[in-house]
Design a protein around this motif. Sequence first.
Motif, PDB file in Angstrom:
ATOM      1  N   ALA A  54     -23.141  22.777  -6.802  1.00 32.48           N
ATOM      2  CA  ALA A  54     -23.950  23.576  -7.724  1.00 32.48           C
ATOM      3  C   ALA A  54     -24.402  22.744  -8.927  1.00 32.48           C
ATOM      4  O   ALA A  54     -25.563  22.834  -9.355  1.00 32.48           O
ATOM      5  CB  ALA A  54     -23.167  24.799  -8.189  1.00 32.48           C
ATOM      6  N   LEU A  55     -23.513  21.932  -9.455  1.00 27.50           N
ATOM      7  CA  LEU A  55     -23.881  21.086 -10.587  1.00 27.50           C
ATOM      8  C   LEU A  55     -24.911  20.030 -10.200  1.00 27.50           C
ATOM      9  O   LEU A  55     -25.796  19.690 -10.988  1.00 27.50           O
ATOM     10  CB  LEU A  55     -22.640  20.417 -11.194  1.00 27.50           C
ATOM     11  N   GLU A  56     -24.817  19.531  -8.984  1.00 23.69           N
ATOM     12  CA  GLU A  56     -25.810  18.558  -8.517  1.00 23.69           C
ATOM     13  C   GLU A  56     -27.193  19.198  -8.428  1.00 23.69           C
ATOM     14  O   GLU A  56     -28.191  18.597  -8.828  1.00 23.69           O
ATOM     15  CB  GLU A  56     -25.393  17.979  -7.163  1.00 23.69           C
ATOM     16  N   LEU A  57     -27.249  20.425  -7.939  1.00 25.70           N
ATOM     17  CA  LEU A  57     -28.525  21.139  -7.892  1.00 25.70           C
ATOM     18  C   LEU A  57     -29.060  21.361  -9.303  1.00 25.70           C
ATOM     19  O   LEU A  57     -30.242  21.158  -9.572  1.00 25.70           O
ATOM     20  CB  LEU A  57     -28.375  22.473  -7.164  1.00 25.70           C
ATOM     21  N   TYR A  58     -28.185  21.751 -10.217  1.00 22.88           N
ATOM     22  CA  TYR A  58     -28.581  21.948 -11.615  1.00 22.88           C
ATOM     23  C   TYR A  58     -29.129  20.644 -12.203  1.00 22.88           C
ATOM     24  O   TYR A  58     -30.176  20.629 -12.847  1.00 22.88           O
ATOM     25  CB  TYR A  58     -27.360  22.428 -12.414  1.00 22.88           C
ATOM     26  N   ARG A  59     -28.443  19.542 -11.948  1.00 22.81           N
ATOM     27  CA  ARG A  59     -28.868  18.239 -12.469  1.00 22.81           C
ATOM     28  C   ARG A  59     -30.225  17.835 -11.889  1.00 22.81           C
ATOM     29  O   ARG A  59     -31.101  17.370 -12.611  1.00 22.81           O
ATOM     30  CB  ARG A  59     -27.821  17.172 -12.138  1.00 22.81           C
ATOM     31  N   GLU A  60     -30.395  18.052 -10.592  1.00 24.66           N
ATOM     32  CA  GLU A  60     -31.652  17.673  -9.941  1.00 24.66           C
ATOM     33  C   GLU A  60     -32.840  18.504 -10.431  1.00 24.66           C
ATOM     34  O   GLU A  60     -33.963  18.018 -10.470  1.00 24.66           O
ATOM     35  CB  GLU A  60     -31.527  17.833  -8.426  1.00 24.66           C
ATOM     36  N   SER A  61     -32.595  19.742 -10.785  1.00 23.57           N
ATOM     37  CA  SER A  61     -33.693  20.628 -11.171  1.00 23.57           C
ATOM     38  C   SER A  61     -33.979  20.609 -12.673  1.00 23.57           C
ATOM     39  O   SER A  61     -34.983  21.163 -13.107  1.00 23.57           O
ATOM     40  CB  SER A  61     -33.399  22.057 -10.729  1.00 23.57           C
ATOM     41  N   TRP A  62     -33.100  19.990 -13.462  1.00 27.35           N
ATOM     42  CA  TRP A  62     -33.269  19.954 -14.913  1.00 27.35           C
ATOM     43  C   TRP A  62     -34.616  19.363 -15.279  1.00 27.35           C
ATOM     44  O   TRP A  62     -35.024  18.396 -14.656  1.00 27.35           O
ATOM     45  CB  TRP A  62     -32.142  19.124 -15.541  1.00 27.35           C
ATOM     46  N   PRO A  63     -35.359  19.901 -16.217  1.00 29.28           N
ATOM     47  CA  PRO A  63     -35.055  20.988 -17.139  1.00 29.28           C
ATOM     48  C   PRO A  63     -35.459  22.368 -16.617  1.00 29.28           C
ATOM     49  O   PRO A  63     -35.297  23.364 -17.308  1.00 29.28           O
ATOM     50  CB  PRO A  63     -35.860  20.634 -18.390  1.00 29.28           C
ATOM     51  N   LYS A  64     -35.962  22.419 -15.420  1.00 27.62           N
ATOM     52  CA  LYS A  64     -36.362  23.705 -14.847  1.00 27.62           C
ATOM     53  C   LYS A  64     -35.125  24.554 -14.550  1.00 27.62           C
ATOM     54  O   LYS A  64     -34.123  24.062 -14.044  1.00 27.62           O
ATOM     55  CB  LYS A  64     -37.132  23.454 -13.544  1.00 27.62           C
ATOM     56  N   VAL A  65     -35.194  25.844 -14.882  1.00 34.78           N
ATOM     57  CA  VAL A  65     -34.133  26.789 -14.540  1.00 34.78           C
ATOM     58  C   VAL A  65     -34.572  27.505 -13.266  1.00 34.78           C
ATOM     59  O   VAL A  65     -35.622  28.146 -13.239  1.00 34.78           O
ATOM     60  CB  VAL A  65     -33.893  27.806 -15.685  1.00 34.78           C
ATOM     61  N   LEU A  66     -33.774  27.371 -12.221  1.00 37.80           N
ATOM     62  CA  LEU A  66     -34.148  27.934 -10.933  1.00 37.80           C
ATOM     63  C   LEU A  66     -33.900  29.436 -10.883  1.00 37.80           C
ATOM     64  O   LEU A  66     -32.874  29.921 -11.357  1.00 37.80           O
ATOM     65  CB  LEU A  66     -33.363  27.246  -9.814  1.00 37.80           C
ATOM     66  N   ASP A  67     -34.818  30.133 -10.284  1.00 36.21           N
ATOM     67  CA  ASP A  67     -34.699  31.571 -10.052  1.00 36.21           C
ATOM     68  C   ASP A  67     -33.792  31.801  -8.855  1.00 36.21           C
ATOM     69  O   ASP A  67     -33.729  30.973  -7.952  1.00 36.21           O
ATOM     70  CB  ASP A  67     -36.094  32.144  -9.781  1.00 36.21           C
ATOM     71  N   LYS A  68     -33.114  32.939  -8.825  1.00 34.61           N
ATOM     72  CA  LYS A  68     -32.199  33.222  -7.715  1.00 34.61           C
ATOM     73  C   LYS A  68     -32.917  33.293  -6.370  1.00 34.61           C
ATOM     74  O   LYS A  68     -32.289  33.146  -5.329  1.00 34.61           O
ATOM     75  CB  LYS A  68     -31.422  34.512  -7.958  1.00 34.61           C
ATOM     76  N   ASN A  69     -34.231  33.486  -6.384  1.00 33.14           N
ATOM     77  CA  ASN A  69     -34.997  33.551  -5.142  1.00 33.14           C
ATOM     78  C   ASN A  69     -35.656  32.223  -4.783  1.00 33.14           C
ATOM     79  O   ASN A  69     -36.395  32.149  -3.801  1.00 33.14           O
ATOM     80  CB  ASN A  69     -36.060  34.651  -5.240  1.00 33.14           C
ATOM     81  N   SER A  70     -35.375  31.185  -5.563  1.00 27.86           N
ATOM     82  CA  SER A  70     -35.981  29.880  -5.271  1.00 27.86           C
ATOM     83  C   SER A  70     -35.413  29.322  -3.973  1.00 27.86           C
ATOM     84  O   SER A  70     -34.278  29.621  -3.579  1.00 27.86           O
ATOM     85  CB  SER A  70     -35.725  28.899  -6.419  1.00 27.86           C
ATOM     86  N   ALA A  71     -36.199  28.500  -3.324  1.00 28.32           N
ATOM     87  CA  ALA A  71     -35.769  27.900  -2.056  1.00 28.32           C
ATOM     88  C   ALA A  71     -34.481  27.091  -2.236  1.00 28.32           C
ATOM     89  O   ALA A  71     -33.606  27.105  -1.368  1.00 28.32           O
ATOM     90  CB  ALA A  71     -36.875  27.015  -1.504  1.00 28.32           C
ATOM     91  N   GLU A  72     -34.359  26.414  -3.376  1.00 29.86           N
ATOM     92  CA  GLU A  72     -33.181  25.586  -3.620  1.00 29.86           C
ATOM     93  C   GLU A  72     -31.902  26.428  -3.728  1.00 29.86           C
ATOM     94  O   GLU A  72     -30.867  26.067  -3.178  1.00 29.86           O
ATOM     95  CB  GLU A  72     -33.360  24.760  -4.903  1.00 29.86           C
ATOM     96  N   ILE A  73     -31.977  27.531  -4.450  1.00 29.71           N
ATOM     97  CA  ILE A  73     -30.813  28.412  -4.611  1.00 29.71           C
ATOM     98  C   ILE A  73     -30.457  29.062  -3.278  1.00 29.71           C
ATOM     99  O   ILE A  73     -29.277  29.124  -2.906  1.00 29.71           O
ATOM    100  CB  ILE A  73     -31.075  29.484  -5.695  1.00 29.71           C
ATOM    101  N   VAL A  74     -31.456  29.527  -2.556  1.00 29.58           N
ATOM    102  CA  VAL A  74     -31.207  30.157  -1.255  1.00 29.58           C
ATOM    103  C   VAL A  74     -30.586  29.143  -0.298  1.00 29.58           C
ATOM    104  O   VAL A  74     -29.641  29.462   0.438  1.00 29.58           O
ATOM    105  CB  VAL A  74     -32.503  30.768  -0.686  1.00 29.58           C
ATOM    106  N   THR A  75     -31.059  27.914  -0.320  1.00 28.18           N
ATOM    107  CA  THR A  75     -30.508  26.862   0.539  1.00 28.18           C
ATOM    108  C   THR A  75     -29.052  26.584   0.201  1.00 28.18           C
ATOM    109  O   THR A  75     -28.196  26.476   1.096  1.00 28.18           O
ATOM    110  CB  THR A  75     -31.346  25.575   0.421  1.00 28.18           C
ATOM    111  N   LEU A  76     -28.746  26.467  -1.093  1.00 23.66           N
ATOM    112  CA  LEU A  76     -27.357  26.237  -1.507  1.00 23.66           C
ATOM    113  C   LEU A  76     -26.482  27.413  -1.097  1.00 23.66           C
ATOM    114  O   LEU A  76     -25.373  27.219  -0.594  1.00 23.66           O
ATOM    115  CB  LEU A  76     -27.260  25.990  -3.013  1.00 23.66           C
ATOM    116  N   SER A  77     -26.956  28.623  -1.308  1.00 29.69           N
ATOM    117  CA  SER A  77     -26.213  29.810  -0.904  1.00 29.69           C
ATOM    118  C   SER A  77     -25.912  29.781   0.595  1.00 29.69           C
ATOM    119  O   SER A  77     -24.770  30.005   1.016  1.00 29.69           O
ATOM    120  CB  SER A  77     -27.005  31.072  -1.256  1.00 29.69           C
ATOM    121  N   ASN A  78     -26.920  29.480   1.395  1.00 30.65           N
ATOM    122  CA  ASN A  78     -26.729  29.426   2.852  1.00 30.65           C
ATOM    123  C   ASN A  78     -25.725  28.338   3.240  1.00 30.65           C
ATOM    124  O   ASN A  78     -24.902  28.537   4.137  1.00 30.65           O
ATOM    125  CB  ASN A  78     -28.058  29.201   3.558  1.00 30.65           C
TER     126      ASN A  78
END
Length: 64
Positions: free
Chosen positions: A17-41
């Motif tokens: 989760a922190l790696e995804l946060y670091r990669e997306s910084w400074p953008k805050v990802l929405d819960k419906n973003s492809a990146e969040i859904v991929t991590l969830s899956n």
Amino acid sequence: MSDTKNPPWTHDEIILALELYRESWPKVLDKNSAEIVTLSNLLRGLKVKLDGEVSSTYRNPNGV
């Protein structure tokens, strides 16, 4: 499995989760973003492989 309180995040889950946060910084990802859904899956799939089942709320996009 019932929809009771989810277990605490593991060290490895936090790292992912922190790696995804670091990669997306400074953008805050929405819960419906492809990146969040991929991590969830990914997290849900790993849990299924290890334990055989997950609740509907376990590391879902809203929780990630």
